[in-house]
Each structure stands twice: as C-alpha cells, then as structure tokens.
Design an enzyme around this catalytic site. Structure first.
Site, PDB file in Angstrom:
ATOM      1  CB  CYS A  15      -0.921  -0.030   1.217  1.00 15.53           C
ATOM      2  SG  CYS A  15      -1.900   1.471   1.393  1.00 15.53           S
TER       3      CYS A  15
ATOM      4  CB  CYS B  51      -0.474   2.496   4.095  1.00 20.04           C
ATOM      5  SG  CYS B  51      -1.955   1.793   3.379  1.00 20.04           S
ATOM      6  CG  ASP B  52       3.341   1.253   4.334  1.00 15.51           C
ATOM      7  OD1 ASP B  52       2.934   1.698   5.408  1.00 15.51           O
ATOM      8  OD2 ASP B  52       3.107   0.091   3.949  1.00 15.51           O
TER       9      ASP B  52
END
Ligand code: NDP
Length: 306
Positions: free
Chosen positions: A131, A134-135
C-alpha cells in the site's frame, strides 16, 4: 435477530447499508480488518461520477459511512471468524459475539496478493508493502521498486513519485496491462523507470530487517541481476476474501463468489456485492452499484417471506 447483516465496509457494503437502512431494515455492518475497503487505501479517485475535480478515496468512503448511519445503519468492529449458512437464521461469529440474521450481504472484498517469496514475507512491514498510500511517506528521497503491470502497480508507482527519488516499475512482460491513461502517465513520468521482462526472485536483506534491493531474473535471457532499492511495493492485484465461505457458497476457480440474477448466491437469503464477486470490473462505481442490487434483492427476499 437481525434482518440484514452486511459483511464488509468498502463502497459495496456501505452502499448496501444505505439502501437497506432506507428500507428500514436497520442493517448491521461488520467492518472487517480492512475497514473502508480499497478506497480507504487510495488517494484521488477521478472516475467516480459526480466529482468533476476528483475526490479522495478515504473521504468518499467516510461520506458513504455517514450517509448509511444517517438512515439507521449500525457498525461493528472486527472480523467474522465463522459463518454458518446451512440453516436459517444464518449465524456469524465475530470474536466472542454471535449474531443471527435473516439475510446476509457479503461484501468482504479482495485483498492484495503477494509474490509468495519467503524473503518478501519476512520483510513485510519492514520495507515491503502492498500500500503506497499507507507507507509511501516513509520513503522520502529514497529509491523504491513497484512490482506489477496493471492499474494497481501504475497507481502505486505514480503515487510514490511524490516522495521517492526514483521509482522502478518491475514487470514480467514487455508491455503494461494498465489502462491507456494510466500507462501513458506512468511512461511520461521522469521519476519512473520501467524494468520490463523481469521477475523478482528474492528480496534482500531479511537478516538486516530492511530492504536493500531485489534479485531479478530476466524472463527472456535468464540473466540474474541485483537491483538496489530501499523499498518494494507489491501491486500485482488482489484475491477475494472468501475463505470463510468455502464449501458453503459456490465460487469460481480462484475463489470469487458466483452470483446470478443480480446478487444472488446459491443459498437463498445470501447475497454478494463488490469485488468479492467481481473479477472483471472492480471499480468503486460498479462495487457501489452491486451493493445497491444486493440490498434491493435482500429487501425483496425478506418481503416475500413476510
Ligand atoms: P491486474 O490483474 O490488472 O494486474 C496485475 C498485474 O500484476 C499484471 O500486470 C500481472 O502480470 C502482474 N502479476 C500478477 N501476478 C504476478 C506475480 N506473481 N508476479 C509478477 N507479476 C504479477 O490487477 P490490478 O490490481 O492492477 O487491476 C485490477 C482491476 O482493477 C483492473 O480492472 C483495473 O483497471 C482496476 N483498477 C483501477 C484503478 C483505477 O482506475 N484507478 C486502480 C487500480 C485497479 P501480467 O500482465 O503478466 O498478467
């Protein structure tokens, strides 16, 4: 006992909840471990009708959630750990809680696929991610690689250019599967370097608990090389979350639920919507549309029984 329970809180589940709530069925939505579904892991959504300037995925899903709550939908955190569908009412276990329902809408979606390498598994969360939204922030000024050649990989790679110094797109073919608009955007971006005809054979270095690079094999020449990078994003698609229903509901060869006549599964009273039953379109708008169909089908089913 519940009239309708919805498993999953992506846009299919939430649209089903909006319709079921407006039909006064007081649906209970079991959020699942990837609450909000794939929209909550994405950034700008430019193809959802009604938003000429695009809308952020998490914002769209939050609006749907509020809309369903406005009409009486309830939410429950957690994952369904057991589903008993052989007798009515259907029973669901969520941790220690047991829920009974007359009708069930399954909108449990699909989760990111992994390459299946031991080194990848060991470094997941330590430089290997599924992701970018997300990261990606953790890779400011770094070199990262994305695996895959479809829209997911293209979207991940484009998103990562916000933070990373260089983004390499590793794909096993010499052409992309992504839609033309995404592929063009990707190939035009100076920060993105396509690495075609290549598969990842290993991720280094599990001993250091960080990503230092990937081993690559050229599928045409069989040449093995080491490609240094600080992070690896896997964007090779998704698999349906249907393990709970194996042996109970009909599925295709890779586990997507089979539906007919709208959203009906092989068990009367159990309906399916969104990516869990769609391996071909998988768009937010088609998921929302199928959530609407499942709620209407559930409403008609209950009505016929009353
Ligand atoms: P796809 O199935 O379209 O693409 C998966 C890619 O990963 C393919 O290029 C495939 O290679 C590659 N791949 C699969 N398994 C492996 C493996 N084990 N090792 C290496 N490579 C592998 O999945 P997507 O998730 O990209 O897209 C699914 C659907 O969702 C599509 O309809 C897409 O349009 C849609 N989507 C739309 C978005 C948007 O509109 N913004 C964003 C994301 C998805 P190969 O080409 O060789 O099969």
């Amino acid at each position: 006992m519940r009239e309708v329970v919805v498993i999953g809180s992506g846009c299919a589940g939430l649209t089903a909840a909006i319709y079921a709530a407006r039909a006064k069925l007081s649906p209970l939505v079991i959020r699942g471990h990837e609450a909000g579904g794939q929209l909550s892991l994405t950034t700008a959504v430019e193809n959802y009708p009604g938003f000429p300037k695009g809308v952020q995925g998490p914002e769209l899903v939050e609006m749907m959630e509020k809309q369903a709550a406005e009409f009486g939908a309830e939410y429950m955190e957690g994952d369904v750990t057991r589903a008993g569908l052989s007798t009515r009412p259907f029973t669901l276990e969520v941790g220690k809680e047991r829920i009974e329902t007359r009708a069930l809408i399954i909108a449990s979606g699909a989760s990111a696929k992994l390459l299946g390498l031991e080194s990848e598994r060991r470094l997941l969360g330590h430089g290997v991610s599924t992701c970018a939204t997300c990261d990606g922030y953790f890779f400011r000024g770094k070199d990262v690689a994305v695996v895959g050649g479809g829209d997911t990989a293209a979207e991940e790679a484009l998103f990562l250019t916000r933070y990373a110094n260089r983004v390499s797109l590793i794909h096993r073919r010499d052409h992309l599967r992504a839609s033309k608009i995404m592929a063009d955007r990707l190939l035009r971006n100076e920060k993105i370097k396509p690495v075609f005809d290549s598969v990842v054979t290993t991720v280094l270095d599990p001993e250091k608990n960080e990503v230092t690079g990937v081993g690559l094999r050229n599928v045409k020449t069989a040449e093995e090389t080491f490609y240094p990078c600080d992070g690896l994003f896997i964007g090779i698609g998704h698999s349906p979350n249907t393990a709970l229903f194996r042996g109970q509901l009909e599925m295709d060869d890779v586990g997507y639920l089979k539906t007919s006549n709208g959203s009906k599964t092989n068990i009367p009273g159990v309906f399916a919507a969104g990516d869990v039953q769609d391996r071909s379109y998988r768009q937010a708008v088609t998921a929302a549309g199928s959530g609407c169909m499942a709620a209407i089908d559930a409403e008609r089913f209950l009505e016929a029984e009353n």
